[in-house]
Structure formats: structure tokens, C-alpha cells
Scaffold this motif. Structure first.
Motif, PDB file in Angstrom:
ATOM      1  N   ALA A  17      89.647 -41.789  34.942  1.00 53.25           N
ATOM      2  CA  ALA A  17      91.033 -41.614  34.484  1.00 53.25           C
ATOM      3  C   ALA A  17      91.930 -42.787  34.874  1.00 53.25           C
ATOM      4  CB  ALA A  17      91.607 -40.329  35.073  1.00 53.25           C
ATOM      5  N   SER A  18      92.864 -43.066  34.002  1.00 53.35           N
ATOM      6  CA  SER A  18      93.968 -43.972  34.332  1.00 53.35           C
ATOM      7  C   SER A  18      95.240 -43.144  34.373  1.00 53.35           C
ATOM      8  CB  SER A  18      94.115 -45.044  33.265  1.00 53.35           C
ATOM      9  OG  SER A  18      92.902 -45.728  33.089  1.00 53.35           O
ATOM     10  N   VAL A  19      96.153 -43.537  35.251  1.00 51.27           N
ATOM     11  CA  VAL A  19      97.413 -42.817  35.361  1.00 51.27           C
ATOM     12  C   VAL A  19      98.517 -43.648  34.714  1.00 51.27           C
ATOM     13  CG1 VAL A  19      99.079 -41.792  36.939  1.00 51.27           C
ATOM     14  CG2 VAL A  19      96.638 -41.811  37.528  1.00 51.27           C
ATOM     15  N   PRO A  37     110.160 -40.338  36.728  1.00 50.92           N
ATOM     16  CA  PRO A  37     109.181 -40.468  35.646  1.00 50.92           C
ATOM     17  C   PRO A  37     108.209 -39.294  35.615  1.00 50.92           C
ATOM     18  CG  PRO A  37     109.354 -42.509  36.901  1.00 50.92           C
ATOM     19  CD  PRO A  37     110.127 -41.478  37.653  1.00 50.92           C
ATOM     20  N   LYS A  38     107.683 -39.068  34.408  1.00 51.11           N
ATOM     21  CA  LYS A  38     106.628 -38.076  34.220  1.00 51.11           C
ATOM     22  C   LYS A  38     105.292 -38.804  34.255  1.00 51.11           C
ATOM     23  CE  LYS A  38     109.179 -37.198  30.697  1.00 51.11           C
ATOM     24  NZ  LYS A  38     110.237 -36.717  29.772  1.00 51.11           N
ATOM     25  N   ARG A  39     104.264 -38.109  34.775  1.00 50.51           N
ATOM     26  CA  ARG A  39     102.962 -38.755  34.969  1.00 50.51           C
ATOM     27  C   ARG A  39     101.890 -38.024  34.168  1.00 50.51           C
ATOM     28  NH1 ARG A  39     104.829 -38.385  39.606  1.00 50.51           N
ATOM     29  NH2 ARG A  39     106.106 -40.246  39.707  1.00 50.51           N
ATOM     30  N   VAL A  40     101.030 -38.763  33.524  1.00 48.88           N
ATOM     31  CA  VAL A  40      99.879 -38.158  32.846  1.00 48.88           C
ATOM     32  C   VAL A  40      98.643 -38.978  33.158  1.00 48.88           C
ATOM     33  CG1 VAL A  40     101.081 -37.060  30.936  1.00 48.88           C
ATOM     34  CG2 VAL A  40     100.446 -39.463  30.763  1.00 48.88           C
ATOM     35  N   MET A  41      97.486 -38.393  32.781  1.00 44.07           N
ATOM     36  CA  MET A  41      96.267 -39.173  32.983  1.00 44.07           C
ATOM     37  C   MET A  41      95.572 -39.320  31.642  1.00 44.07           C
ATOM     38  SD  MET A  41      92.945 -38.078  32.980  1.00 44.07           S
ATOM     39  CE  MET A  41      92.622 -36.596  32.028  1.00 44.07           C
ATOM     40  N   TYR A  42      95.062 -40.506  31.423  1.00 45.89           N
ATOM     41  CA  TYR A  42      94.306 -40.791  30.206  1.00 45.89           C
ATOM     42  C   TYR A  42      92.840 -40.922  30.634  1.00 45.89           C
ATOM     43  CZ  TYR A  42      98.519 -42.461  27.586  1.00 45.89           C
ATOM     44  OH  TYR A  42      99.726 -42.595  26.952  1.00 45.89           O
ATOM     45  N   HIS A  55      91.260 -43.140  25.997  1.00 44.54           N
ATOM     46  CA  HIS A  55      91.830 -44.476  25.865  1.00 44.54           C
ATOM     47  C   HIS A  55      91.020 -45.308  24.868  1.00 44.54           C
ATOM     48  CE1 HIS A  55      94.023 -48.094  26.890  1.00 44.54           C
ATOM     49  NE2 HIS A  55      92.874 -48.711  27.134  1.00 44.54           N
ATOM     50  N   ARG A  56      89.684 -45.215  24.981  1.00 48.48           N
ATOM     51  CA  ARG A  56      88.834 -45.999  24.092  1.00 48.48           C
ATOM     52  C   ARG A  56      89.055 -45.575  22.629  1.00 48.48           C
ATOM     53  NH1 ARG A  56      84.206 -44.663  26.142  1.00 48.48           N
ATOM     54  NH2 ARG A  56      83.719 -43.158  24.509  1.00 48.48           N
ATOM     55  N   ARG A 112      90.568 -33.816  24.492  1.00 46.25           N
ATOM     56  CA  ARG A 112      89.898 -33.384  25.722  1.00 46.25           C
ATOM     57  C   ARG A 112      90.624 -33.944  26.935  1.00 46.25           C
ATOM     58  NH1 ARG A 112      83.672 -33.054  25.738  1.00 46.25           N
ATOM     59  NH2 ARG A 112      83.825 -35.162  26.586  1.00 46.25           N
ATOM     60  N   SER A 113      91.363 -35.046  26.725  1.00 45.53           N
ATOM     61  CA  SER A 113      92.056 -35.678  27.850  1.00 45.53           C
ATOM     62  C   SER A 113      93.263 -34.860  28.315  1.00 45.53           C
ATOM     63  CB  SER A 113      92.523 -37.079  27.448  1.00 45.53           C
ATOM     64  OG  SER A 113      92.831 -37.847  28.578  1.00 45.53           O
TER      65      SER A 113
END
Lengths: 453, 352
Positions: B77-79, B89-94, B99-100, B306-307
Motif C-alpha cells: 500500500a501507498s498512503v 487532511p484525509k488519508r487513504v491507502m492505494y 495504482h497500477r 478492491r483497494s
């Protein structure tokens, strides 16, 4: 519907983003194109690159444009159609618009005298002047591009930037969105008369883009209320044109009864919409008789649609008119209402209302209402005495001083925050071309340089 | 990522995010307070309106709580964070998978616009916690280019502008433009990826406009709004040699939508979303009803992959509702503008 295009250096520009302008009953009248920031930036850059016409050509073109403005069909509108449109949209009485048309033409014709009068006595216009051989002061512009955030309260405010055009500036006018018709017509006429597309521009913008015009110009002038004055107070590039707060002072030894006409004219002339209309009337001794006389005279003014030939009061849609009424009552709390205490809304029955005159009596020359300037005939009558001095008379665009006291007049003339002093029986809206209105604009636009050749 | 019918896709996503084996700790915990059962009550796109808008909860939640268990340790995951315009700020994970896929889709859209491959990019877009910078790097690489990146901190700019310190905002922008200038002058840049304010500033520099004209064949813009008039001016008057491609996206959308190719110069800029993963709805803000095609309304964004599951997120933007291409899911949006702020009706004294 009338299209009002942006008039930029590349010619007329019609944007996708447009604002519809309505007449007082709410019918759409015109579509005003709004220039985006990028357009403004590029326009001012192009104007800066353009060269100014020679002085004589500028003066001739201004006079020609003034005549065309007042007498010819411009951008598809005859003078009558133009005047009717302004009156129908803004609620300014048609006769006031008509007088303003003539006044603008005359101002354009006489601009030469205005800028000549403003030039320092020791300075010459050009380094070519023979006097430059031994060294002389030459009057030169402080910049190339002048920007104006124009006002929409009265068509004649647009005379205010003629000086800049005459002095060789390229001028960018951001019109009031309430009344873009006058500058659109005027600028079209000036372009056709010789200033061309790069000499003068009309740049209507929304609020967010407005500051970009000032930022990219060398110098600018902004009309507005106290907030605007405060915003630009620290910026030496900007000349704010704030509230007029014009006043009349009547001292005890003079007789006020013969000049009631002048007082009425000061308060209500031109519909009472100007910065030169009297806001405060200060009376040495008992102010009640003056207030009573004014109330009686002003009460007789009829409520009529603005486009009626006999209209003398400004008109606006009924809802904002009611808001003004409420606002005025709140601010006038604790004062004695001689006129307008039971409302200033003259309902015309078509969704609009004439704003009727108001006269209130204050009990002190220091009452804060004295500085309350509104866009309709509204006067605050207050007692004044020698102990109060000139403090209540400060921050005044035009002061009519009905007095024989030369020492007092000395003080008033010397007071920096009083722009103009008329002594005796002269109404505050009196103006003459060639004389300064709030100082000569040239005092801001020009500087002297020593040249020796 | 395969084509599915809408209902089937939605139900699959519900199963992924709300099954104890695959769902994230955040959603598994949150399911109890939804007031409906996502596994049985959410059958199709229209049912996504049942969900509350949870993006504000993303200011405080631990990002690890957002990682679906279904990935196991393979999430890579990237944040990323939102711009922080409205506070913390709001945070999510990819996930790497998402991402690809997102980069590949973006790249295909660029192909559809004729954006050249095998050229180098100059990206003057936010990096750091913002996803768009990573999109730039990876899209350039995928297409055979190098990416020259300018660091741009939008939060700092917003802060100084909010404080009215325009001189400081100007100085910061000058600083950025200077760096853009070095790269444009010395490198062979074929694609310029920038925010509209950066393009507007670039347009003020004749020397840089000349460099762009000579080198850059495509300008990709995004990150902030570009009004139709400014877009016309940039495309027709300033950067006349470049193909323009716009994007409308954001971190909370987990990616971007891309301008529809093949529209005429007088047509509005239409954005198609990365459906079915990201879909738009254009609604009447007063009634919540979808407006008819061609009408304006407020944009609602659904992200479902799915992310992440971030649906029913009401954006502050308004747009014209446009039919999606080829009967796809959701709406396309045109002429996106920030919600107009209404001045109060209080009277202002004075005659001007």
C-alpha cells in the motif's frame, strides 16, 4: 438581448462566462461577458507594449469621442436608447442620465484644460520645449498602464479617468456590473475616435479576477466604501475613491432661509446618488427650523419610475429597497425623524420602489450618523458650535460653508481631509471642468523630472 | 480488471469489503452502525445512496485500518492525503494493484488523445502526500519517458492565500516557474503535466511559452479547475502547438477522470470516470435527485475497488450531467466548477 463584450486589445471578446443584467422589474436586458484572469493578464501586457498617441491626437480623439458618445449611434444604440437602458437598469432618473451624457461630452472636450491646470507651473510638457536647453522640469507619467475599478452609482464618474487617457496612459476599466453600459459606450467611442483597441480597454470581471487588473497595471484607482479605502490605504500604487460625505455648514450670523433651494439641491440633486450630495447639514444654533424646512421641501418630491421624464428619485427593486429602509431605521435609532421615519419605500407597484428622501436631526455634531452616506437623498441635520470646531467637518469631499467667518474659512481650506470648499450659496454638487474634484488625478499620475539638453 | 454488469460488480465489491476474511478493519467495524446490511441491501449502483459519506472519518482513522484483509501482506500500500482545504487532511491507502490499474487506464486515455509515447515529461503537480505526483512518475515511465518533477506544496499556497499574503503566494509561484524554466530550457520535454494555475503563470512568460511551443506536444492539466474561457485561451492563444488533455480527479476519488477525446473546440470539456471503479452522479443538492442530462447539479463520487470503498461522497463541485460513453456506469460530467459562494445580502453603505 444586448451583448456587452469585453473590449480587449485583440478587439471585442465574447466569453462563455456571461452575466445577465436585468432591468428593475427583472426583465433580462443585456449579457455581459466576463474576462477570465488569463485574459486580463494578457490584455494588460499587450497594452503596455502599445505606444500612446501623440498628445494633440489624444486631446482631439477625446473630444471627438465625447461628441460621438452624446450624439451618435454607438455599438448599435442611439443616445436615447442608451440613456433609457441605463435608467431602466439602475433606477437613476432619466433626466440625470441625460445630463450626465452631456456632461461627459463636455468633460472630454475640455480635458485639455483640466490637465493643463494640473501641471506644475514650472514644468513643461516635453523635453523638446526650448526651455529644456537651460534645464527645466518636465512633466512625465509615473507609469504606462492605468487601471480603474469603476463605480456604477452615476454615469459621470467615468469622467474620472479621462485625465489618465489624456496624459498618455493606456487605461483599463473594470466596469461596475451594475452599470457597464456607460463605460462600454464610452470606450467604444474612444476606440473609434483614435485610441484603438490597445489604448483603452473594458475588462468586466467577476470579483475574484478584479484585483488582477490592479496587480498588472502600474497605477490604479478604485471606487468603494470605507472597506475599500482601508484595503488599499497602504498601497502607493492605488488611489482609493471613498465615500464623499459631503456637508453643508451654516453659521449663526448667516440667514439660511434664502438658500433653502441650495440645501435641497445639495441633498437631492441628481437623484441624491452622488458622492457630492450632502450627507450632513450642520447648523450653528437651533437646527430644527432647517430640518423642518428641508423635510417639507423634500417630502414633495414624487415617486415615479426612473424612466419617467419627471422622475427625480432613484429607484430599485422592492426587496433591496425594504432592506435599505430597515437599515436606515436601525442606524437612525435615537434621532429625530423629520422625514422618512415612517419609511422611505415609495412602492411603484411593479416590483420596484422609489427611494424617498429622509431627514433626521441629530443632537450632537459628533453623532456617528453624520458620516452615513446613502445612495438616495438622505440628510443628517446636526447642531454645531465653535467649541465643536472643524472636527465634525473632516473627511468631506465637498463642504459648502455658509459663513462670513474668514478665520473659520482659513481653517477649512487648510484642512487636508476636506477636498473642496464652496463658500456661501453654492450647492455641493456644483462642479466645473478644469477644476479638481478630489484633487487633480494628474497629481497621482505624474511626476516632474529635470531635463537639460 | 474485467467488464461486469453493474449489479454483479457492486455485489462483488460488497462481498469483498464486508466479508470478515477480505474486508478492512475500518469497514468491518463500521458495518454495525450503517443501519442496513450491505451484503443484502446493496444490489446495484443506485443502492450506494444508502451509505453515509465517511470521508470525514478518514482524518483520524489509522491508515492500516483501511487495508482490506483480503490482500494479506501483499497489499504494498501507498498512503496518500487530500489537499487539506477543509481542515486536517484525509488519508487513504492505494494498493499496488489499484495504482497500477489506474496508471494503465490513464495511459490508455492519453493514447486516445494522441499524446506521444517515448517522450519525457515535465510534471509541475503536487507530489508528497498527494497521489497525482506518483501518477505522473509512473505514467511517464509506463509510456517510455523520464519524468522531471517540480515539487509543489498546494497546502502552503492555500494557506498564504487564505491569509491574504498574495506577495508570498506570488513569490512561491515565481520560485516554481523558475524551476520549470530550467527544465524546459535544458531538457527535451514532450509532455507537460501541470495544474491550471501553473499554466496560467507560464503563459505570462514569453520566453517559456516559446520553449513550450517548440518542445511540448501535449499538455496534461489537472489538480484544480480550469474554466472554459481560460481553457480556450490557453489552447487557442497561448500554447497553440500542444494537444490539451484535462483530468478531474482527487485523492478521495483514488485517481482521476479524463477528458473525453474527439470533442469539438466549442464543446464543453467532458470528463469520463474510470468506471465501474469510479463513478459519478450529478444531483440536485436540494432534493438529492439525479438531474436530467444537460442540467447542472452537484457531483457525487463513488469509488469502489478492491483497494477501497468510498461511496456517496458529495464533492463541492458542480457540473453538467452528460451521458456516459457506450452505456457505461454512472454519469460523465462537463464544465466542472467549484460551488459558487453566495455573498450575503447585507447592505453596504456608500454610493459606489
Amino acid at each position: 438581448m444586448l451583448p456587452l463584450d469585453v473590449l480587449g486589445p485583440g478587439g471585442p471578446y465574447r466569453s462563455r462566462r456571461q452575466e445577465t443584467i436585468h432591468d428593475l422589474p427583472g426583465n433580462p436586458v443585456a449579457n455581459l461577458s466576463l474576462a477570465p484572469s488569463l485574459y486580463v493578464t494578457r490584455a494588460l501586457k499587450a497594452m503596455r507594449r502599445a505606444s500612446a498617441l501623440p498628445f494633440d491626437a489624444r486631446i482631439a480623439a477625446l473630444a471627438r469621442a465625447g461628441r460621438a458618445f452624446a450624439t451618435e449611434t454607438i455599438a448599435g444604440l442611439t443616445p436615447r436608447e442608451y440613456q433609457h437602458t441605463v435608467s431602466a437598469v439602475t433606477g437613476i432618473p432619466i433626466s440625470v442620465v441625460r445630463d450626465a451624457t452631456a456632461d461627459i461630452a463636455l468633460a472630454a472636450e475640455r480635458i485639455h484644460r483640466t490637465v493643463e491646470n494640473a501641471r506644475p507651473a514650472g514644468a513643461v510638457d516635453s523635453w523638446r520645449d526650448p526651455r529644456a536647453k537651460d534645464g527645466t522640469a518636465v512633466w512625465t507619467p509615473r507609469g504606462a498602464v492605468f487601471a480603474v475599478h469603476a463605480a456604477g452609482n452615476h454615469p459621470a464618474v467615468h469622467q474620472g479617468w479621462f485625465d489618465a487617457l489624456a496624459l498618455g496612459y493606456r487605461v483599463a476599466v473594470r466596469p461596475s456590473r451594475r452599470e457597464p453600459f456607460t463605460p462600454h459606450r464610452l470606450i467604444t467611442a474612444l476606440r473609434e475616435a483614435g485610441f484603438g483597441d490597445e489604448g483603452i480597454a473594458l475588462l468586466p470581471t467577476d470579483h475574484n479576477v478584479a484585483d488582477d487588473i490592479l496587480r498588472h497595471a502600474d497605477l490604479g484607482m478604485v471606487y468603494g466604501g470605507a472597506d475599500v479605502v482601508a484595503k488599499y490605504a497602504g498601497d502607493p500604487r492605488i488611489l482609493p475613491q471613498g465615500p464623499g460625505r459631503s456637508k453643508v455648514l451654516i453659521t449663526a450670523e448667516t440667514d439660511w432661509e434664502p438658500i433653502v433651494d441650495t440645501l435641497v439641491e445639495s441633498i437631492s440633486g441628481g437623484g441624491g446618488v452622488g458622492c457630492v450630495n450632502a450627507t450632513g447639514v450642520l447648523v450653528e444654533g437651533d437646527p430644527s427650523p432647517v430640518a423642518a424646512a428641508l423635510a417639507e421641501r423634500l417630502a414633495a418630491l414624487p415617486s415615479l419610475p426612473a424612466t419617467d421624464e419627471r422622475a427625480v428619485l432613484p429607484v430599485m427593486p422592492i426587496d433591496p429597497a425594504r432592506r435599505w429602509d430597515t437599515h436606515l431605521r436601525q442606524r437612525a435609532a435615537g434621532t429625530k425623524a423629520w422625514l422618512g421615519g415612517d419609511g422611505i419605500v415609495g412602492d411603484l407597484g411593479d416590483g420596484s420602489a422609489a427611494l424617498r428622501p429622509a431627514v433626521h436631526q441629530l443632537d450632537s455634531p459628533f453623532a456617528e450618523q453624520l458620516g452615513m452616506e446613502l445612495g438616495f437623498p438622505c440628510a443628517w441635520v446636526a447642531p454645531w458650535d465653535r467649541d465643536a470646531g472643524i472636527r465634525p467637518l473632516r473627511d468631506t469631499l465637498v463642504l459648502t460653508a455658509v459663513t462670513t467667518d474668514a478665520d473659520l474659512i482659513d481653517e477649512l481650506v487648510a484642512e487636508p481631509t476636506i477636498s473642496n470648499v464652496y463658500i456661501g450659496d453654492h450647492p455641493t454638487p456644483w462642479m466645473r471642468h478644469g477644476l479638481p474634484h478630489d484633487g487633480y488625478l494628474a497629481e497621482f499620475l505624474m511626476r516632474t523630472k529635470t531635463i537639460r539638453r | 480488471m474485467v467488464e461486469r454488469t453493474g449489479g454483479e460488480f457492486v455485489r462483488e465489491m460488497m462481498r469483498w469489503h464486508f466479508s470478515p476474511e477480505t474486508g478492512s478493519p475500518f469497514w468491518l467495524k463500521r458495518a454495525g452502525s450503517l443501519g442496513f446490511d450491505p451484503l443484502t441491501d446493496v444490489r446495484d449502483f443506485d443502492d450506494l445512496g444508502l451509505f453515509p459519506n465517511v470521508v470525514d472519518e478518514l482524518r483520524d482513522v489509522g491508515v492500516r485500518e483501511l487495508i482490506p484483509r483480503g490482500y494479506g501482506d501483499e497489499h504494498r500500500a501507498s498512503v496518500y492525503e487530500s489537499g487539506g482545504t477543509t481542515g486536517q487532511p484525509k488519508r487513504v491507502m492505494y494498493s499496488a494493484e489499484w495504482h497500477r490499474g489506474s496508471v494503465e487506464w490513464f495511459s490508455e486515455r492519453l493514447d486516445a488523445h494522441g499524446v506521444p509515447r517515448d517522450v519525457d515529461w515535465l510534471s509541475a503537480v503536487p507530489t508528497g502526500p498527494h497521489n497525482v505526483g506518483a501518477m505522473a512518475v509512473d505514467t511517464a515511465m509506463l509510456r517510455g519517458g523520464l519524468n522531471f518533477s517540480i515539487d509543489l506544496d498546494p497546502r502552503w499556497v492555500k494557506k498564504v492565500i487564505a491569509e491574504g499574503r498574495m506577495d508570498m503566494a506570488e513569490a512561491y509561484t515565481d520560485h516554481l516557474i523558475e524551476q520549470v524554466g530550467y527544465i524546459l530550457a535544458s531538457q527535451d520535454v514532450g509532455v507537460l503535466f501541470a495544474t491550471p494555475p501553473m499554466l496560467e503563470r507560464l503563459a505570462q512568460r514569453d520566453d517559456l511559452v516559446e520553449l513550450v511551443d517548440r518542445k511540448v506536444r501535449a499538455i496534461v492539466w489537472g489538480g484544480t479547475h480550469l474554466d472554459a474561457d481560460t481553457r480556450d485561451l490557453l489552447r487557442d492563444e497561448v500554447f497553440k502547438n500542444a494537444t490539451f488533455v484535462g483530468g478531474y480527479g482527487g485523492t478521495m476519488m483514488l485517481g482521476t477522470s479524463v477528458e473525453r477525446p474527439g470533442l469539438g473546440a466549442d464543446e464543453p470539456c467532458v470528463f469520463d470516470s474510470f468506471a465501474p471503479y469510479t463513478t459519478f452522479r450529478v444531483i440536485d443538492p436540494d432534493t438529492g435527485q439525479v438531474v436530467p442530462y444537460g442540467e447542472r447539479g452537484q457531483i457525487v463520487v463513488h469509488h469502489m475497488s478492491r483497494s477501497a470503498l468510498l461511496v456517496n461522497n458529495i464533492e463541492r463541485d458542480f457540473a453538467t450531467r452528460i451521458a456516459p460513453v457506450d452505456g457505461g456506469f454512472g454519469d460523465a460530467v462537463a464544465d466542472v466548477t467549484p460551488v459558487a459562494s453566495f455573498g450575503d445580502t447585507a447592505v453596504v453603505e456608500g454610493v459606489y
